[in-house]
Design a protein around this motif. Structure first.
Motif, short mmCIF file in Angstrom:
data_model
loop_
_atom_site.label_atom_id
_atom_site.label_comp_id
_atom_site.label_asym_id
_atom_site.label_seq_id
_atom_site.Cartn_x
_atom_site.Cartn_y
_atom_site.Cartn_z
N GLU A 77 0.83 -1.21 0.00
CA GLU A 77 0.00 0.00 0.00
C GLU A 77 0.86 1.25 0.00
O GLU A 77 0.54 2.24 -0.65
CB GLU A 77 -0.91 0.01 1.23
N SER A 80 1.97 2.08 -3.38
CA SER A 80 0.90 2.68 -4.18
C SER A 80 0.69 4.14 -3.81
O SER A 80 0.57 5.00 -4.68
CB SER A 80 -0.41 1.90 -3.98
N TYR A 134 1.48 7.22 -6.06
CA TYR A 134 0.31 8.03 -6.44
C TYR A 134 0.63 9.51 -6.34
O TYR A 134 0.35 10.30 -7.24
CB TYR A 134 -0.89 7.67 -5.57
N TYR A 188 -4.97 5.14 -11.57
CA TYR A 188 -3.92 4.34 -10.98
C TYR A 188 -4.31 3.90 -9.58
O TYR A 188 -4.20 2.74 -9.19
CB TYR A 188 -2.63 5.17 -10.96
N ALA A 239 -4.69 0.11 -8.44
CA ALA A 239 -3.74 -0.36 -7.44
C ALA A 239 -4.49 -0.95 -6.26
O ALA A 239 -4.14 -2.02 -5.75
CB ALA A 239 -2.83 0.77 -6.99
N LYS A 270 -0.67 -4.80 -10.93
CA LYS A 270 0.50 -3.99 -10.56
C LYS A 270 1.53 -4.03 -11.70
O LYS A 270 2.19 -3.05 -12.02
CB LYS A 270 1.14 -4.54 -9.29
#
Lengths: 263, 679, 313, 571, 181
Positions: free
Chosen positions: B147, B150, B154, B172, B176, B226
């Motif tokens: 996470e 991501s 991001y 995205y 994700a 991913k």
């Protein structure tokens, strides 16, 4: 029309290219190295298409310029010889110069056809510059309107030194006592002209002249004695019905002239 | 548990992590002092990368080392495990982090005044979390770090704040998290079967077939998202280009490899004991083949240099998966040589792709740095002004096009060889599938050549199509970054007889197989010398030797007294005045492919249309949010902000932008995500 | 496994012999072409004359071209020479064993194509650019056929080594003769396309693109490029002959054997180029838009070869 | 061509025009029994042309501008329509543009076929076509100074060569593509075009999205030459050189125009010889085109074979006229060479051989691999587009229209029998090629018939008098279609005005429509399929008017024009 | 494809041998105009008829010469000169090998002596033309005296002829002249 103007005042020269001496010297070497391998790029500077088609014909089976290693290439960058046709119209001045610039040095320029050589029938028009040599230096001129494929082959053979140049500048100066012989002085001038004119109307300037000449020769011949007999013999010898028809017409002219004279 | 010491790779890894963390926070603290932030983030990143690289390289040979600590959560121990595969990933991540950080020293100046401190922070967090993911040996912590990746990435994606970037970032974000959910589900299934969140437990347990298969498919989908495999790739070509180029290099170069890593991890490492059926491998093979061909075909149609590179990542993930698929097939058929060869080909390509794709993104970044456009149609002729960048890009282009003797060729050669072996020795289904995959790979190779001729040609060759007259080479840190990766491309190619066995060992170790013969002296062989031989050093020598001949011929035959070469006034435009619309553009160059493969492009458009729904939702949401914003301001935000003004000010530093909007975006995104998942 | 001296000598001999013979091959094509036109045509040695002539000419570079444009002819020729050292043509085994992998061959041709096309863009010419695009597109269309047919041959021989394939075919050690023949046919199609002859001379289509990537070249570079393209034609035919018609190629390194192998290759090449000459002059250029139809046929034959292999016919 | 017969074919059109525009028809003059010049009020010009064109099946043949200020103080505009209805004849709409206000209402908005003509008249005479949406030059080169109109009698000497105003082309091209395109320049120096013309293909990769072109690279100023340096009887030799392929057709058309104007009756044998030579010219021209079609699709063996066989027709031409190309055969009143028995026999024998060989070659061509794919459905000319732009010759006949000057408006040796018209309906390159193939065989038959049945008598008449200011049309069917000349005699043994319109002039404007949607590789073939003759055109090129903008621009301009002339019937 | 091969074998090599063998020329084809200066009377009929202005005539009064010239580079080989020549001095041949490297080699000149008016002394024609006209018309004369009169008349320039004619007429028929007035 405006007041008359002299041609030299009217025409400005386009900005042509000239050649440096160094490059000129290299040309001799080029001619040696391209003896049997010649890449030709065509530059049509506003011709009527006649020249272009005859160039095409020169590479086709009957004439086959590739026998001599001559090849028409699609890009001026590959060219050894630039073949300019056309009278160099205004619109083709820059493209023509660009092609010259694009080709590697040294290059041989061949000017093709009457238009390329001098502008031909268009030599003094407002929208042409009047020949290849007005914009680029020319090495070989091939006359013709258009030159036939054979003349093209000859021109290239001449340019490459395979054949000798035949045509030379000549200048005849009238000699003492030069005198022009009269044509058929034994036949009355008016009759000769009437026969020749009728023959031309019937068969044109070329065949007409030949037919009239045969007719007049028969007329002037000493044997046989009678004019009618001589002409009958002439007609009898002729196998071509059309020529026979024309003889008949000429005899009619003769008859009319004689009758007129008599009256 | 092996104690931490300087001789232990784990210790070096810890040092690296510490450096990243320290650098990240230090960068944040620099506030508006951009120059210092850039230096701190860059240097810490470079040092962290260096130590991580060393750690990873040490770990390649094995054996696995691990470190365990009890975390705050009773159900999940914090376990780090550095086995050869993790070591490989750590090395790759660190290498790119090192290069990216050096590159960033100059590159980030482009973003001066736009919150570079935050960028440094996110970059370091991003790298550190990737390192942690590949090494964590516990499902819970794995997910946490996953996470983090991501989130950090991001923020990097939306850094530019442009409309396109924000919307790409949203997409995205959604994908994700959808992926995370699937992975989570896979792990839960395994945990359910074993009663533990520790990977060690998964590894040893025998999970019954249907459950294992479901877990595998969930994992494949989650990690596939991913990795950006087709059809889950949609976010990738939009998100990668939006990020700053050194971040793109990391995202495309390594982040998506986490996906591949995950697939291998699930299929081979965690479920290895359970033994996957043949169709797992065939499925991966199919996904790989489709991704590689479609990826490159879509890349060809792109005018945006970074999008083009992003689509190539899809392609290369596909190629990697071809190798991985063969490996899995080999495992299930009990052919250890085939399995090792397949995994080895995949891992080799994984490393190579990280290197050349990183390189290409950095080069693209350099061009954008100077021209401030991503559109290839506004580039052209840069090789004269930017020779370093041009040569680096060319090396990258040749490598990604699998041109011998560079690294891309070597790994693709191994992939071909593994496919050949599978086709020769495999079961019936494999004998059919492998040649088809080989043809797909060949098609991919040919298309990649076309695509990179286009990319290099349109960007660096021919006449300029841009209006910047004073373009010059990029500053030295950027040049160094590119040069390092370019050298790596050459080295990984030329040194293949020595690199291949190392990676081969990683593959064997991962699959628990004995090592296979991959090199004999300066020659690489695919398991046995009878099948094929390849020697990149010999190729290089031959190319150099044969290169002499034409030069000699030209020198001898072209003689003396020839007029000096000259530059013409213009390209030949059939006698007309040349103009700037005549040289071929990126779009026109690829048009025949667009014409011939039209149906495949419509597949893409179909896929894209599916996702449009999400985006429309997003648009409506932001519009509504904007309308609601004043009310929020008055009724909710203002009191909160007033109450925690100090905190608020600090937080604002993070983005240097309007923090409230971000909060809104994240909340909105989560809501939508929930809605999607629940539905 | 690394090459020893005799092998290096053979490699050098094979590469230089093919290079020396390449203009003869293109000259022969011109003679064939002339004969198909009922023309007398140039001599067999015309392309030697052309190359010597071009070497004496000035080079003109397009204004925006870079080093790629200048280096391309040399690069391409060098790459082709490297391929020549790894393709079994005079002998059953590749002169340099480690260069004889079929995947390597395919990708080395891709290297040549890469720079040939790149130079087209570098020249800044519209025609060269389109020519470059076509060159690569044709590559894309033909690559699957070539790879699949070679792959089938390799499966039949059990090795991707070209020497092994040649030896297997020469000795008839094939699991499936039908597959071998079909693979040979499909590969022949691919090789024909690679020759760049009508109806597939898309990239250099003279009437459409003014010789595409060659448009902007002049002088020695053009000479080298023409020479290299002739070498490529010789080589791909050598590739085909070496793999699928290896009869007469030498099994060892003896001077006699290699000489006979070279002679056998010359004869086979003569026949093949005569056939190519007739074919290429008796067809119209395929409309570029329709090329995939042809390439799919190639893939179809290769796939059929593969099916034959699978069922062992 | 007998001007004395009371028969006036086409009177119904005049009547219809008088009925439609009761007050606008000022005068009608008959040049021959099938040629009338109707003078209309300037304001009624567009409507008059439109009526004849669309209501009475008229086809736009040519338009001549004429500086008649020395005669009546106006510029004359002569719009020539070839009537395709029941009464086959030529109708000429004449309008006078006052000297002090050199503008006229453009016909183009109503009849698109007029676009090039009106642009040309603006270039050459400085007459502004009001409402013409295309403001670009057509004929004059980019480096020609503004405001200098070559064909005005008082503007300049025919030899005046002004200094170039620019070294860089500055012609604006029109690209209607909605997407990004790159430019492929074909010409002026392109390997496939034997003549200069610049085609600008706007392409997306291989696909031609749009195309524009700039012609008139071969504009030399022949029309000016004909009225200055040359006597009216010399112009036949100039007309020979309008085109290197179909020059003889021009020569005949010119001679016809003067003969029509002066009421000269050319002897029948002369007429027959003209037809024989016209057909010989068609033979070699069509064989050339078939050969080039092979060349452009890379089938060079076919090209070479067609050229090999074509040499026979060249030999025929050389034998019959003394030259392979420029026949120099015409004089006003007849021809210069007769056909004697020897030539007749050789011709018949050669034709026999030729027929077999061409049949075999056509067979080869049609059975060659890939040819079908290259010519079928490539370069479509939609019949609707054709109707709007009045193309001529095989281009028109390949789109299904049954029009051939030899049959519609018989002249020269075609007066006696019905000439077959070959039509194909495929509208593509293949159709145009097939039309040419049939015409090759027809030509051979026509020559054989004429040779076997040549009338007796003279080939030339010199029995006529030069009458000042007479004018008329002369026309032929060249290999590419109708050539039409409009000549007006002066008072000094010269022409007052010569308007020479080559067939290709009418075919260029449709080319744009034919190129769109095809690929780069088709472009040379499509261009070749109209068998273009660049120098024929001698001046022009351009593009059709953009339909969408036409209406608005034309309408506004027209409004202004009408306001200024309150009497306009168009209101 | 087989039809093509059949055609190729049927035809064999079609290439003509020229220039290694004599050229194939067709009778009456229009090649180089050959000028016979001896037969030329410099009457300028050809220069007036030439549509391309390839033929030219320049009079140099100071040198007493008139020079006729043809520029083969400008000639369009139409044969008009041959058609109009009254003495058959110029005729087209089948010669086509005309290429040159030097532009001046394209030009052929012939210089003739000027004739001066026996009345006013102005140059008005060439001696050869005067001589030819005199002999041509003289052939019609029935007596030598008449012939001499004709010759004398031929040697007078057109301007003087007009003047003399008017004077003669005035003397011969004063009455009619009066009427005219």
């Amino acid at each position: 029309m405006n007041a008359p103007i002299f041609r030299d005042d009217l025409t400005i020269k386009p900005q042509g290219l000239s050649m440096s001496n160094e490059v000129a010297a290299l040309k001799g070497r080029l001619l040696k190295s391209i003896g049997r391998s010649v890449y030709v790029y065509r530059v049509d500077c506003g011709g009527c298409n006649g020249c272009e088609i005859e160039i095409f014909a020169a590479i086709t089976p009957i004439f086959d310029a590739e026998r001599f290693g001559i090849k028409v290439v699609p890009s001026p960058r590959h060219a050894d010889i630039l073949l300019y046709t056309g009278a160099v119209t205004r619109a083709m001045r820059m493209p023509g110069l660009r092609a010259y610039e694009a080709a590697p040095e040294p290059k041989i320029v061949v000017s093709y056809g009457a238009c390329g050589n001098t502008g031909g029938i268009f030599h003094d028009l407002y929208c042409v510059w009047g020949g290849t040599d007005q914009i680029v230096p020319v090495d070989v001129y091939i006359p013709g309107c258009p030159p036939s494929p054979q003349a093209t082959i000859y021109g290239f053979a001449m340019a490459l030194g395979l054949l000798d140049q035949k045509l030379k500048e000549t200048h005849h100066v009238e000699g003492e006592g030069e005198s022009v012989p009269l044509i058929h002085p034994e036949i009355p001038y008016a009759l000769r002209v009437a026969v020749e004119r009728r023959a031309r109307e019937m068969a044109g300037y070329l065949h007409g002249k030949v037919i009239a000449e045969a007719f007049l020769a028969a007329l002037a011949a000493p044997e046989p004695a009678s004019v009618e007999a001589r002409l009958a013999a002439l007609t009898a010898q002729e196998s071509d019905p059309r020529v026979v028809e024309i003889y008949g017409q000429l005899r009619a002219v003769l008859r009319a002239m004689v009758v007129e004279q008599a009256s | 548990m092996i104690p931490l010491s300087i001789h232990n790779p784990l210790a070096l890894l810890a040092l690296s992590l510490a450096l990243f963390a320290a650098g990240g926070f230090a960068s944040l603290l620099c506030g508006r002092n951009d120059a210092r932030a850039i230096r701190i983030a860059g240097l810490s990143g470079a040092l962290g990368g260096l130590s991580g690289l060393v750690a990873g390289l040490f770990a390649l040979a094995g054996p696995a080392t691990s470190f365990s600590a009890t975390g705050p959560f009773p159900f999940a121990h914090f376990v780090l495990r550095l086995d050869p595969l993790a070591g490989l990933l750590v090395a790759v991540i660190s290498a790119l982090a090192l290069v990216g950080s050096i590159y960033g020293l100059a590159y980030v100046r482009e973003y001066a005044g736009r919150g570079v401190a935050a960028m440094g922070f996110f970059m370091n967090v991003f790298i550190a979390s990737m390192l942690l993911v590949v090494t964590s040996d516990n499902a819970f912590w794995f997910l946490i770090f996953f996470e983090m990746i991501s989130l950090a990435s991001y923020f990097l994606v939306i850094f530019d704040q442009e409309r396109e970037a924000v919307s790409a970032g949203f997409l995205y974000f959604v994908v994700a998290h959808a992926g995370s959910v699937l992975i989570m589900a896979a792990f839960f299934l395994m945990a359910n079967a074993t009663g533990s969140f520790d990977f060690a437990a998964f590894r040893s347990a025998h999970i019954p077939e249907p459950v294992a298969s479901i877990a595998f498919v969930l994992g494949l989908l989650g990690f596939g998202a991913k990795a950006g495999v087709i059809p889950l790739h949609v976010w990738l070509p939009r998100a990668h280009p939006a990020a700053p180029s050194h971040a793109s290099a990391l995202m495309s170069g390594v982040m998506i490899k986490i996906g591949v890593f995950g697939i291998v991890k699930v299929a081979v490492d965690l479920l290895g004991a359970s033994g996957g059926p043949l169709w797992w491998g065939l499925l991966v093979l199919a996904v790989g083949a489709v991704s590689s061909v479609l990826g490159v075909i879509y890349a060809l149609a792109e005018h945006d240099i970074k999008k083009l590179l992003a689509y190539h990542s899809v392609e290369n993930i596909g190629i990697i998966l071809l190798g991985v698929g063969v490996g899995m097939v080999g495992l299930s058929m009990n052919q250890p040589v085939l399995a090792a060869l397949g995994f080895m080909a995949g891992f080799y390509h994984l490393v190579n792709h990280a290197v050349f794709k990183g390189l290409l993104f950095l080069c693209a970044g350099s061009v954008i740095f100077r021209l401030h456009t991503k559109s290839m149609d506004h580039m052209g002729g840069l090789s004269r002004q930017m020779p370093w960048t041009a040569v680096s890009f060319l090396i990258g282009a040749l490598a990604i096009s699998a041109i011998p003797p560079l690294n891309g060729f070597v790994s693709e050669w191994f992939t071909y060889q593994s496919l050949f072996r599978a086709a020769r020795d495999g079961e019936w289904a494999v004998r059919v599938a492998a040649p088809v995959a080989a043809v797909a790979l060949a098609l991919t190779g040919a298309l990649a050549v076309m695509c990179f001729v286009k990319a290099y040609g349109v960007i660096f060759s021919g006449p300029a199509r841009h209006h910047h007259h004073d373009v010059k080479e990029v500053p030295s840190p950027m040049r160094v970054g590119m040069a390092l990766l370019a050298l790596a491309c050459v080295a990984l190619g030329l040194a293949s007889p020595w690199v291949a066995p190392v990676i081969g060992h990683v593959a064997s170790a991962t699959a628990g197989l004995p090592d296979v013969v991959l090199a004999q002296g300066a020659v690489t062989v695919p398991g046995d010398a009878g099948q094929a031989l390849l020697s990149t050093p010999v190729i290089a020598v031959m190319l150099l030797a044969m290169g002499v001949l034409p030069v000699l011929i030209k020198a001898i035959l072209s003689g003396h007294g020839r007029p000096a070469s000259r530059r013409g006034a213009a390209p030949w435009a059939a006698g007309y005045l040349p103009d700037s619309h005549m040289p071929i553009t990126a779009g026109s160059f690829a048009q025949p492919i667009r014409m011939f493969f039209r149906p495949l492009y419509s597949v893409r458009d179909q896929l894209a249309a599916r996702w449009n729904g999400v985006e429309h939702g997003f648009d409506d949401l932001t519009a509504a949010a904007r309308r609601a914003e004043p009310r929020w301001d008055v009724e909710v935000i203002d009191p909160v902000v007033a109450g925690t003004q100090k905190l608020g000010e600090k937080l604002q530093v993070i983005q240097g932008g309007d923090f409230r909007i971000y909060c809104l975006y994240i909340i909105a995104a989560l809501v939508v995500l929930l809605a999607l998942v629940i539905r | 496994m690394l090459p020893d001296l005799p092998h290096l000598a053979l490699a050098g001999f094979q590469a230089t012999a093919l290079l020396a013979a390449a203009p003869l091959v293109s000259g022969f094509a011109r003679v064939m072409r002339a004969k198909m036109h009922n023309r007398q045509g140039p001599g067999l040695l015309q392309d030697y004359r052309d190359i010597v002539k071009l070497m004496q000419r000035q080079e003109v570079w397009p204004p925006d071209s870079g080093w790629v444009f200048k280096a391309m002819p040399m690069l391409v020729m060098a790459v082709l020479l490297v391929i020549a050292t790894g393709t079994p043509i005079f002998t059953l085994a590749p002169p340099i064993h480690v260069m004889g992998d079929l995947v390597l061959s395919i990708y080395l041709y891709a290297l040549a194509r890469f720079f040939l096309s790149l130079s087209g863009i570098d020249s800044g010419s519209s025609f060269a650019g389109i020519g470059a695009s076509r060159e690569l597109t044709v590559g894309v269309l033909v690559e699957p056929t070539m790879l699949l047919s070679l792959f089938v041959a390799a499966l039949l021989a059990g090795s991707t080594d070209e020497g092994a394939i040649a030896t297997a075919i020469a000795n008839g050690h094939m699991q499936s003769a039908g597959a071998a023949v079909l693979a040979g046919l499909a590969f022949a199609f691919g090789v024909y396309v690679e020759l760049g002859k009508l109806p597939y001379d898309m990239a250099e289509a003279e009437q459409e693109l003014q010789e595409g990537p060659l448009t902007e070249y002049s002088g020695p570079s053009l000479a080298l490029l023409k020479w290299a393209l002739a070498l490529k034609q010789t080589l791909v035919v050598g590739w085909f002959v070496g793999l699928f018609l290896p009869f007469g190629a030498s099994a060892d390194l003896s001077i006699d054997g290699v000489f006979n192998g070279a002679l056998a290759f010359a004869l086979k090449a003569l026949v093949i180029f005569a056939i190519v000459g007739v074919l290429s002059n008796a067809v119209a250029r395929v409309r570029f838009r329709f090329t995939p139809r042809h390439s799919w046929a190639g893939v179809g034959v290769a796939s059929l070869a593969f099916v034959f292999y699978l069922v062992g016919v | 061509m007998n001007a004395h017969t009371p028969l006036r074919i086409g009177s119904s059109y005049v009547a219809a025009l008088r009925a439609k525009l009761p007050h606008a028809v000022l005068e009608e003059r008959w040049q021959t029994d099938r040629q009338a010049t109707i003078t209309v009020k300037l304001e009624a010009l567009p409507e008059a042309v439109r009526t004849l064109y669309y209501v009475h099946d008229g086809w736009f043949s040519t338009m001549a501008g004429n500086d008649e200020r020395g005669l009546n103080g106006t510029y004359g505009l002569y719009y020539v329509l070839s009537m395709g209805g029941a009464e086959k004849c030529h109708m000429v709409i004449h309008a006078q543009v006052p000297e002090d206000k050199p503008e006229f209402p453009a016909v183009t908005p109503l009849v698109p076929a007029a676009v090039w003509y009106e642009r040309e008249v603006r270039d050459m005479f400085g007459l502004e076509p009001v409402g013409l949406p295309d403001a670009r030059r057509l004929v004059l080169p980019d480096d020609w100074p503004d405001g200098l109109y070559p064909l005005r009698k008082d503007s300049m000497d025919y030899r005046f060569r002004p200094a170039p105003t620019t070294d860089a082309e500055n012609y604006p091209f029109i690209n209607d593509a909605k997407q990004e395109t790159t430019v492929v320049p074909l010409g002026p120096l392109h390997v496939t075009s034997d003549e200069p013309g610049h085609f600008r293909l706007f392409v997306d990769g291989e696909d031609i999205i749009d195309a524009d072109y700039r012609m008139f690279y071969v504009h030399r100023g022949m029309e000016k030459l004909a009225e200055t340096r040359m006597g009216y009887h010399d112009v036949t030799f100039l007309a020979d050189r309008v085109c290197g392929i179909c020059g003889y057709a021009h020569s005949v058309a010119y001679a016809n125009s003067v003969e029509n104007a002066l009421g000269i009756v050319v002897p029948e044998r002369g007429q027959a010889i003209r037809s024989i030579l016209l057909e010989t010219e068609r033979l070699h021209s069509h064989l050339l085109n078939l050969g080039l079609a092979c060349h452009f699709v890379g089938f060079d063996s076919g090209f070479m074979q067609f050229f090999r066989v074509r040499e026979k027709t060249m030999m025929l031409a050389e034998m019959l006229t003394g030259h392979r190309k420029t026949y120099s055969m015409n004089l006003i009143g007849g021809v210069r060479r007769d056909i004697l028995a020897e030539q007749k026999l050789t011709t018949l024998k050669t034709l026999g051989e030729l027929r077999c060989e061409v049949r075999r070659l056509v067979d080869i061509l049609l059975s060659t691999p890939n040819i079908g794919g290259r010519v079928t459905n490539v370069g479509r000319l939609d019949p609707k587009v054709a109707r709007d732009h009045s193309p001529v010759g095989p281009v028109l006949r390949g789109s299904g229209f049954r029009r051939d000057t030899r049959a519609d408006h018989p002249f020269a040796g075609y007066l006696s029998g019905a000439t077959p018209i070959n039509v194909q309906t495929g509208c593509d390159v293949l159709s145009r090629t097939l039309v040419r193939v049939s015409e090759v065989f027809d030509s051979m038959a026509i020559i054989e018939n004429l040779l076997n049945d040549t009338p007796a008598g003279p080939i030339l008449t010199e029995d006529f008098t030069y009458t000042p200011y007479k004018f008329a049309l002369g026309f032929t069917e060249a290999p590419r279609g109708e050539d039409i000349h409009w000549s007006m005699l002066g008072d000094n043994q010269k022409l007052y005005r010569w308007r020479c319109r080559a067939s290709t002039y009418n075919n260029w404007p449709v080319l744009r429509h034919m190129l769109r949607g095809n690929t780069v590789s088709d472009a040379p073939l499509i261009v070749a399929s109209i068998d273009p003759c660049y120098s024929c055109t001698d001046r022009v090129t351009v593009v059709d008017v953009k339909k969408s903008t036409t209406k608005t621009v034309a309408y506004k301009e027209m409004e202004r024009y009408c306001r200024e002339r309150t009497s306009s019937p168009l209101k | 494809m087989f039809k093509l091969l059949k055609e190729i074998f049927r035809t064999g090599q079609a290439t003509a041998l020229y220039p290694f063998a004599p050229p194939q020329t067709i009778k009456d084809s229009r090649g180089k105009p050959e000028h016979d200066p001896v037969k030329c009377i410099a009457c300028a009929a050809c220069t007036g008829a030439c549509p391309a202005n390839a033929l030219s005539m320049k009079t140099d009064v100071a040198a007493g010469t008139r020079t006729w010239a043809i520029n083969y580079g400008q000639c369009v080989f139409c044969g008009r000169c041959q058609e109009v020549c009254p003495t058959n001095a110029i005729a087209l041949t089948t010669e086509f090998e005309l290429a040159v490297a030097r532009k001046d080699d394209l030009i052929t000149r012939a210089t003739f002596k000027l004739a001066y008016c026996r009345t006013c002394g102005a140059a008005f024609s060439t001696l050869k033309e005067v001589d030819y006209v005199a002999r041509l018309l003289g052939a019609l004369a029935e007596t030598p005296k008449e012939a001499e009169r004709i010759r004398a008349h031929a040697e007078i320039c057109p301007a003087c002829k007009r003047r003399l004619d008017v004077e003669e007429m005035a003397q011969a028929n004063p009455v009619r002249q009066m009427e005219c007035l």
